[in-house]
Each structure stands twice: as structure tokens, then as C-alpha cells.
Design an enzyme around this catalytic site. Structure first.
Site, PDB file in Angstrom:
ATOM      1  N   LYS A  69      -5.839  -2.205  -1.927  1.00  0.00           N
ATOM      2  CA  LYS A  69      -5.085  -1.499  -0.873  1.00  0.00           C
ATOM      3  C   LYS A  69      -6.011  -1.109   0.275  1.00  0.00           C
ATOM      4  CE  LYS A  69      -1.734   0.015  -4.305  1.00  0.00           C
ATOM      5  NZ  LYS A  69      -1.428   0.992  -5.344  1.00  0.00           N
ATOM      6  N   VAL A  71       0.858  -1.196   0.000  1.00  0.00           N
ATOM      7  CA  VAL A  71       0.000   0.000   0.000  1.00  0.00           C
ATOM      8  C   VAL A  71       0.889   1.239   0.000  1.00  0.00           C
ATOM      9  CG1 VAL A  71      -1.819   1.290   1.188  1.00  0.00           C
ATOM     10  CG2 VAL A  71      -1.742  -1.207   1.378  1.00  0.00           C
TER      11      VAL A  71
HETATM   12  N1  HSE Z   1       0.000   0.350 -10.025  1.00  0.00           N
HETATM   13  C1  HSE Z   1       0.117   1.081  -8.812  1.00  0.00           C
HETATM   14  C2  HSE Z   1      -0.127   2.556  -9.058  1.00  0.00           C
HETATM   15  C3  HSE Z   1       1.466   0.986  -8.167  1.00  0.00           C
HETATM   16  O1  HSE Z   1      -0.259   2.990 -10.202  1.00  0.00           O
HETATM   17  O2  HSE Z   1      -0.192   3.278  -8.084  1.00  0.00           O
HETATM   18  C4  HSE Z   1       1.667  -0.255  -7.400  1.00  0.00           C
HETATM   19  O3  HSE Z   1       0.779  -0.345  -6.328  1.00  0.00           O
END
Ligand code: HSE
Length: 436
Positions: free
Chosen positions: A204, A131
Site C-alpha cells: 500500500k 489502499v
Molecule cells: N488484509 C488487509 C488488512 C485488508 O488486514 O488490512 C485488505 O487490504
């Protein structure tokens, strides 16, 4: 000096980021901990060679060579996804290894099995990077806020979505155009679904809710809407109302039940979350003793995320060194205190709304729409009708006072059926003022 050996499964962005951080910070970490933490093995099926400065590190193809290596203390699972990641994590736990991971999809879906197995085998699970990328949000919630009843969690937890919304806001260009450019520049994945449809944010939020409230929740239980339907016109109109549109994760603790939702939200410009731009993340907690806490930083990226995974590695190494493995329960509550809690159904929620109706500009339309809203006990706060072009439909925009979600859904169904309404209705929730 005590030596702790680390093996990394998956040498992609995060895996190589962890390796770089352990390498570049090895001496500093040694000075801070009195422990020599060394990366000794990497498993990756797509690599034939590691960068030159990892000449002491053994590269293998098969993750089992790490999981079954008696000299390795900590296994870093950094391949992502559900399988084979879950199998590797479970096998490592059963082999008595401590595990660190950044895998929010895995934890928010299969966390129960993983945390139970870790407790049974007396090993630690670190997941700081799951997270908020490099932001130390897990440790803050688990330890820094331990003396609080967490009343709410709110945040921007996906850098890709925030980057796209920021560019749409600054440049006035459509979602598809920004997404394509973001993909070309490496700011968005080839398949951006998880990021732009709010699923990654829900992963998250599920992890944070488990830790904040001492409850079980999987991401599937979180009402989730993404940003792919947001149009530049709504961003422009939001600005006229003094707001920014952000993809927010929102959870409030009502005691008997807890809210859990991810959706685009109109945030007043003077709210701290309105000024979080680009690929940055920010997570806001309200605790009953501390009050408001805002954590801000890079939510993605090789080295920032590597910093968070390395912090887990160091925590575990310290616990091994001091004989205090298991000192802090991974989900912040003792396992027998984790309970099921009712998730507030979306249709029970109250809040203010933004509606954009596309209507034929003719007598009686405003009256018909406001009449239906009134019948459903929805009170209008303000109305704006944008410029009239000859014979064309016009946007009719309304902000409401606090209304019930189920009433809004029923009213919009009726309004949709009016002849004068010629395009799908846009509905965006506004951020409610916090009730103290
Ligand atoms: N793909 C996620 C983002 C990052 O764009 O924030 C990894 O948690």
C-alpha cells in the site's frame, strides 16, 4: 438514460461486496450520476449459483466470457494475487475494457506494465480499494491534494495487524494467542504472513508513494518489518513511556531522496495515530499547501471495500458518459513526469530508539552497555531496570535521543556479544517529532 455494464471476476469478499453495493445503491447512484450502472455478469470458478437478488446477473466460470463480452464496459478484477489476475487485467485492457481492482499486490509489483497498457489502449484503471479499504485515500491524494507537494505519508494501513496489536495492548496477551483467536473469529487470514509481517502495508505504501511523489517504486524496495516479534512486555513498557506500539508505514520526501519503511513504531499517546484501534486504518499526509490531513476509516471488510470499488466504477461511468476518459492520470502525474527517485537506505536514517536488553543483574553491565552506546555516539534519554528476581535475568530498557541507524546496528552487534546479555536484543523505533 446511459447504461453502463459491469462484469466482476471473482465473487469472494470484495467481489460480492461490490455486487451488494451496486445493487443496494443502484437508485442512489442513478440519482447522483444520471447513469444506470448495472452488474450484468460474474465469473467465479467456485460458484454454481448467485444469491437470489442477482437473478438478472449471469454467472459464468470463465473470466474470458466477461473480458470478451462486447456489452461490458467495466471489468472488476477482484480475485487478488498476481496470476491469473495480471493476465485477466491485461486481456481486459487489450479488449478495450476499463478495469477496477483492489489488488495492491498486483499494482505494487506489476503496476508499470498495467498502467502502460491502459494508457496505450485509452482505458481507465481504478484502484481506490487497494489502499485503506473503504477510505477514499486514492481520490484524496490524486485529486484533493493535487495542489500540494507531498512532504510525508504516514499511516496504519493494515487492519489485521492493528487489530492484533490493539488486543495485545488491551489484554496483555502474546501475539500467537491473539492471532489464533483472530483467525478463529475471521479477523485474520489462515496464512497471515502478508498482514503481520508488514508486506501488505508495504504494497500500500508503494502505491501511495508513486502517486504522492510521481515516482516508480515497487514494494520490494521498502524496508519492511512486521509485528510477530512484538512481546506484551514491550507493549507494557511502551505504555510506561507514554507510547503505543503501532505498525506504521512511513515515507518522507527529502527532495533528492525519499524514505520508505514499514515497521513497528512507538507512537506517543497524544499523537492521533496512537488512538487508531482495532481493524481501523488511518493515513496521514503532509502537503506543503494544505498542511496535515488525516483520513480514518475501515481498512477492510466486504461492504466498506465494496464502497471504494463502486466509487471507481462510478468515476469511470461518469467519464465514459461525459467523453472524458483519461481526465485524471491514474498515478496522479502525467506518465512522462514519473521519475526514478533514490530511496534513502535505512542505515542513513536518524531517529530515537527503544532498546530492551535482557541481562544478568550484576555490577558493571549498565556501564558496559552505555559505554558501547556512547562510543557509537548514541545518547541515552532514559533507563529503566525492571524488578529483580532471585538469580534471573532482568530487562534493562533504554530510550535514546536521535541516533543514526547504522550506528545503532554497530552498537547492538557489540552489545549482543557481551557475556551478561543473555537474550536477543529488542529494538523498536520511536516516532520522530516532525521537523517543520
Ligand atoms: N488484509 C488487509 C488488512 C485488508 O488486514 O488490512 C485488505 O487490504
Amino acid at each position: 438514460m446511459k447504461k453502463i455494464q459491469v462484469g466482476i471476476i471473482g465473487f469472494g469478499t470484495v467481489g460480492s461486496g461490490l455486487a451488494e453495493v451496486l445493487y443496494s445503491q443502484q437508485e442512489r447512484i442513478m440519482k447522483r450520476t444520471g447513469i444506470d450502472i448495472s452488474l450484468t455478469k460474474v465469473a467465479d470458478t467456485s460458484l454454481t449459483v448467485l444469491p437470489d437478488h442477482f437473478s438478472d446477473v449471469t454467472l459464468v466460470q470463465d473470466a474470458k466470457e466477461i473480458i470478451n463480452d462486447p456489452d461490458i464496459d467495466i471489468v472488476a478484477e477482484l480475485i487478488g494475487g498476481i496470476e491469473p489476475a495480471k493476465t485477466f487485467v491485461m486481456e481486459a485492457i487489450k479488449a478495450g475494457k476499463h478495469v477496477v481492482t483492489a489488488n495492491k499486490a498486483l499494482l505494487s509489483q506489476e503496476g508499470h506494465d498495467i498502467f502502460s497498457a491502459a494508457a496505450e489502449h485509452g482505458v481507465e484503471i481504478g484502484f481506490e480499494a487497494s489502499v485503506g479499504g473503504g477510505i477514499p485515500v486514492i481520490k484524496s491524494l490524486r485529486e484533493g491534494l493535487v495542489a500540494n507537494r507531498i512532504l510525508s505519508i504516514m499511516g496504519i494501513m493494515n487492519g489485521t495487524a492493528n487489530y492484533i496489536l490493539t488486543r495485545m495492548t488491551d489484554e496483555g496477551v502474546p501475539f500467537d494467542v491473539v492471532l489464533k483467536d483472530a483467525q478463529e473469529k475471521g479477523f485474520a487470514e489462515a496464512d497471515p504472513t502478508y498482514d503481520v509481517e508488514g508486506i501488505d502495508t508495504a504494497h500500500k505504501l508503494a502505491i501511495l508513494m508513486c502517486m504522492a511523489y510521481g515516482m516508480n517504486i515497487t514494494h520490494n524496495e521498502i524496508a519492511t518489518e512486521g509485528i510477530s516479534q512484538i512481546e506484551p512486555l514491550d507493549i507494557e513498557l511502551a505504555r510506561e513511556f507514554g507510547c503505543r506500539i503501532k505498525l506504521l508505514a512511513i515515507s518522507r520526501n527529502h527532495g533528492e531522496h525519499v524514505e520508505a519503511r514499514v515497521h513497528p513504531t512507538m507512537v506517543p499517546e497524544n499523537h492521533l495515530l496512537a488512538s487508531i484501534n482495532g481493524a481501523y486504518n488511518a493515513i496521514h499526509f503532509t502537503g506543503d499547501t494544505v498542511g496535515n490531513v488525516l483520513l480514518y476509516g475501515l481498512g477492510a471488510g466486504k461492504v466498506p471495500t465494496g464502497s471504494a470499488v463502486a466509487a471507481d466504477v462510478v468515476d469511470i461511468a461518469r467519464n465514459i458518459n461525459s467523453g472524458s476518459v483519461g481526465r485524471v492520470p491514474p498515478l496522479a502525474y502525467m506518465p512522462d513526469q514519473i521519475q526514478d527517485r533514490r530511496i534513502t537506505p535505512m542505515n542513513e536514517l536518524f531517529g530515537p530508539y527503544y532498546f530492551r536488553f535482557t541481562v544478568r543483574d550484576e555490577p558493571g553491565v549498565l556501564a558496559a552497555i552505555s559505554g558501547i552506546l556512547g562510543q557509537h555516539n548514541i545518547s541515552i534519554e532514559s533507563v529503566v531496570q525492571k524488578i529483580r528476581e532471585q538469580n534471573s535475568a532482568v530487562p534493562l530498557v533504554m530510550l535514546t535521543h536521535t541516533a543514526k541507524e547504522s550506528s545503532v546496528a554497530a552498537a547492538l552487534e557489540e552489545i549482543k556479544a557481551l557475556d551478561a546479555v543473555v537474550a536477543p536484543i529488542v529494538k523498536i523505533r520511536l516516532l520522530e517529532e516532525e521537523q517543520e
